[in-house]
Design a protein around this motif. Structure first.
Motif, PDB file in Angstrom:
ATOM      1  N   VAL A  75      41.630  22.364  28.074  1.00  0.00           N
ATOM      2  CA  VAL A  75      41.457  22.367  29.526  1.00  0.00           C
ATOM      3  C   VAL A  75      40.817  23.688  29.968  1.00  0.00           C
ATOM      4  O   VAL A  75      41.239  24.767  29.556  1.00  0.00           O
ATOM      5  CB  VAL A  75      42.808  22.175  30.238  1.00  0.00           C
ATOM      6  N   ILE A  76      39.777  23.588  30.795  1.00  0.00           N
ATOM      7  CA  ILE A  76      39.135  24.776  31.367  1.00  0.00           C
ATOM      8  C   ILE A  76      39.729  25.009  32.753  1.00  0.00           C
ATOM      9  O   ILE A  76      39.671  24.138  33.614  1.00  0.00           O
ATOM     10  CB  ILE A  76      37.609  24.583  31.457  1.00  0.00           C
ATOM     11  N   THR A  77      40.307  26.194  32.957  1.00  0.00           N
ATOM     12  CA  THR A  77      40.975  26.458  34.233  1.00  0.00           C
ATOM     13  C   THR A  77      40.086  27.199  35.225  1.00  0.00           C
ATOM     14  O   THR A  77      40.249  27.064  36.431  1.00  0.00           O
ATOM     15  CB  THR A  77      42.270  27.260  34.013  1.00  0.00           C
ATOM     16  N   LYS A  78      39.135  28.003  34.721  1.00  0.00           N
ATOM     17  CA  LYS A  78      38.229  28.734  35.618  1.00  0.00           C
ATOM     18  C   LYS A  78      36.862  28.878  34.967  1.00  0.00           C
ATOM     19  O   LYS A  78      36.748  28.972  33.740  1.00  0.00           O
ATOM     20  CB  LYS A  78      38.780  30.135  35.958  1.00  0.00           C
ATOM     21  N   LEU A  79      35.843  28.934  35.809  1.00  0.00           N
ATOM     22  CA  LEU A  79      34.476  29.160  35.335  1.00  0.00           C
ATOM     23  C   LEU A  79      33.757  30.024  36.374  1.00  0.00           C
ATOM     24  O   LEU A  79      33.711  29.657  37.541  1.00  0.00           O
ATOM     25  CB  LEU A  79      33.748  27.828  35.137  1.00  0.00           C
ATOM     26  N   VAL A  80      33.256  31.172  35.950  1.00  0.00           N
ATOM     27  CA  VAL A  80      32.513  32.054  36.855  1.00  0.00           C
ATOM     28  C   VAL A  80      31.105  32.247  36.297  1.00  0.00           C
ATOM     29  O   VAL A  80      30.931  32.656  35.150  1.00  0.00           O
ATOM     30  CB  VAL A  80      33.205  33.423  37.009  1.00  0.00           C
ATOM     31  N   MET A  81      30.089  31.913  37.100  1.00  0.00           N
ATOM     32  CA  MET A  81      28.691  32.112  36.712  1.00  0.00           C
ATOM     33  C   MET A  81      28.246  33.491  37.202  1.00  0.00           C
ATOM     34  O   MET A  81      28.288  33.761  38.400  1.00  0.00           O
ATOM     35  CB  MET A  81      27.798  31.033  37.324  1.00  0.00           C
ATOM     36  N   LEU A  82      27.833  34.357  36.296  1.00  0.00           N
ATOM     37  CA  LEU A  82      27.297  35.671  36.655  1.00  0.00           C
ATOM     38  C   LEU A  82      25.777  35.584  36.579  1.00  0.00           C
ATOM     39  O   LEU A  82      25.147  36.038  35.622  1.00  0.00           O
ATOM     40  CB  LEU A  82      27.842  36.744  35.710  1.00  0.00           C
ATOM     41  N   ARG A  83      25.189  34.951  37.598  1.00  0.00           N
ATOM     42  CA  ARG A  83      23.768  34.616  37.549  1.00  0.00           C
ATOM     43  C   ARG A  83      22.871  35.845  37.431  1.00  0.00           C
ATOM     44  O   ARG A  83      21.836  35.809  36.769  1.00  0.00           O
ATOM     45  CB  ARG A  83      23.380  33.823  38.804  1.00  0.00           C
ATOM     46  N   ALA A  84      23.230  36.926  38.093  1.00  0.00           N
ATOM     47  CA  ALA A  84      22.373  38.110  38.060  1.00  0.00           C
ATOM     48  C   ALA A  84      22.258  38.682  36.651  1.00  0.00           C
ATOM     49  O   ALA A  84      21.292  39.363  36.319  1.00  0.00           O
ATOM     50  CB  ALA A  84      22.916  39.176  39.014  1.00  0.00           C
ATOM     51  N   LYS A  85      23.257  38.404  35.797  1.00  0.00           N
ATOM     52  CA  LYS A  85      23.266  38.943  34.436  1.00  0.00           C
ATOM     53  C   LYS A  85      22.975  37.861  33.386  1.00  0.00           C
ATOM     54  O   LYS A  85      23.022  38.149  32.185  1.00  0.00           O
ATOM     55  CB  LYS A  85      24.636  39.562  34.134  1.00  0.00           C
TER      56      LYS A  85
END
Length: 443
Positions: free
Chosen positions: A31-41
């Motif tokens: 199960v994936i509980t969180k996902l953060v996209m760091l688009r600038a990097k």
């Protein structure tokens, strides 16, 4: 290796990669509980439900290189044991809110408040829109009247393109409670207060892309999906070149016909000219001049494309001759026995994905890109096909989105141009191959 953590750090996450792509890569491990996209990097952080799930994922991808949409991504344990902070760009991920934070990637067409309103208003009552430029790219905040409308819009639009092949939407819920809008213009709008000024008093409005009025003429726009507005060629070209037209291109030219001279009459023909000039626009007609065998007339699809061809091909070498490319005194080429008509050719590149093709416009290079290749093609077969045109320094066959493509680097631009004009649109094992210049320096 970093100490095991339930947070996985993913690198080389290109703008074409969506949240859903990453979910598909990791969800089979737990199960994936969180996902953060760091688009600038070009990075992302994935938090699994527990450490064993993360360990299982990394062990699996230690043996098999993970790839998304043809791009290799690299995974390792994050130094964070837990993702506790909200995303740095005013977003809070999946916690619902009536304000959306929208990041738009691969922007080839200008995005205004009016464009965003047409995209987001079908999903609920939009109250306010604010746009701004950040390190992550072009962003907007969209405030709905209700939280449910924002949820509906995010579900329907996340990962979608506003136009075919570009302007991809990456949508999160914002952590703001209310948008503050001071001016109603192309960059911000309060639909609940139409009486706001357009700008600070005494300050002229900033010039925006106004669907053709900026350049004074209308052209044929790329096809927009979902009934969204079409943008003309002028805006598409300007956006593809970083927001401004290339030097020498006015954007107001209406002359479509070119006079090409100093051709090699022993080696040139209409199809070879088509193969070269169609890199910069659609070709309507081509005529070789009988009384001047080293001259030809080429009628492009519109004045913008004619300007592009002059800009990129003036002085280019073709069959040991340096091309001279200028506007013709003739507004168009009349039909006749000596005229070749290409107006209905399916090899014209700008009928579909016009925005993408404008982005690839460049002067001749030593590197050519081959597409629509047979699936079982080998590097040796490509070299055999092209080696008669010059010294091949390097070559590569690869797969992108399930389709075979190739890169071939010649010793000189002249050799690459000869290969392109002679072998573009030829048949290879039943496939009609397409060739264009690549802006890569090496393979």
């Amino acid at each position: 290796m970093t100490e095991p953590s339930k947070v996985i750090h993913v690198r080389n996450v290109g703008h074409e990669i969506s949240e859903n792509d990453l979910l598909q890569l990791f969800q089979r491990f737990g199960v994936i509980t969180k996902l953060v996209m760091l688009r600038a990097k070009n990075q992302a952080l994935i938090q699994m439900q527990d450490v064993p799930s993360a360990i299982s994922a990394l062990q699996s991808y230690a043996n098999t290189q993970p790839s998304i949409r043809g791009r290799n991504v690299y995974v390792q344990f994050s130094s964070h044991q837990e993702l506790t902070t909200v995303d740095q760009n005013q977003g809070r991920g999946d916690e619902p809110n009536r304000i959306l934070l929208v990041t738009i990637h691969h922007v080839l067409y200008p995005i205004t408040v009016d464009v965003l309103f047409q995209v987001f208003s079908p999903h609920g009552s939009v109250e306010k829109i604010v746009t701004f430029q950040k390190s992550a790219g072009f962003q907007a905040l969209i405030q709905y009247q209700s939280q449910q409308s924002a949820i509906t819009a995010r579900t329907a639009l996340q990962g979608r393109n506003i136009y075919d092949g570009c302007c991809q939407l990456d949508i999160q819920f914002s952590n703001l409670d209310e948008l503050q809008v001071n001016y109603n213009n192309d960059r911000s709008r309060d639909y609940t207060n139409p009486n706001l000024p357009t700008e600070q008093k005494g300050r002229p409005p900033q010039l925006g892309y106004d669907a053709g009025n900026m350049y004074g003429v209308q052209g044929s726009g790329a096809r927009a999906v979902g009934g969204y507005p079409q943008m003309p060629n002028a805006a598409a070209i300007a956006a593809a070149f970083g927001g401004g037209l290339p030097p020498g291109i006015t954007g107001t030219n209406e002359r479509c016909t070119l006079l090409v001279s100093n051709l090699n009459p022993d080696r040139i023909d209409e199809d070879k000219l088509f193969n070269l000039f169609s890199l910069y626009g659609n070709i309507l007609r081509i005529k070789l001049l009988r009384n001047k065998p080293d001259h030809a007339l080429i009628q492009m699809g519109d004045g913008f494309q004619a300007e592009l061809a002059i800009h990129f091909l003036k002085g280019a070498m073709l069959f040991d001759k340096r091309l001279e490319v200028n506007f013709s005194k003739h507004p168009n080429i009349t039909q006749g026995a000596d005229t070749h008509d290409y107006s209905n050719s399916n090899l014209n590149r700008f009928n579909r994905n016009a925005a993408k093709n404008y982005r690839y416009c460049c002067s001749p290079t030593k590197m050519i890109h081959l597409s629509t290749l047979p699936q079982d093609i080998t590097e040796e077969e490509i070299v055999t096909l092209l080696e008669e045109h010059g010294t091949i320094v390097n070559s590569k066959v690869f797969e992108m989105n399930g389709k075979k493509q190739g890169l071939v680097q010649f010793e000189t631009e002249d050799q690459a141009t000869e290969a392109l004009v002679c072998k573009h649109a030829t048949s290879l094992s039943g496939s009609v191959i397409r060739i264009s210049y690549s802006q890569l320096q090496n393979i």
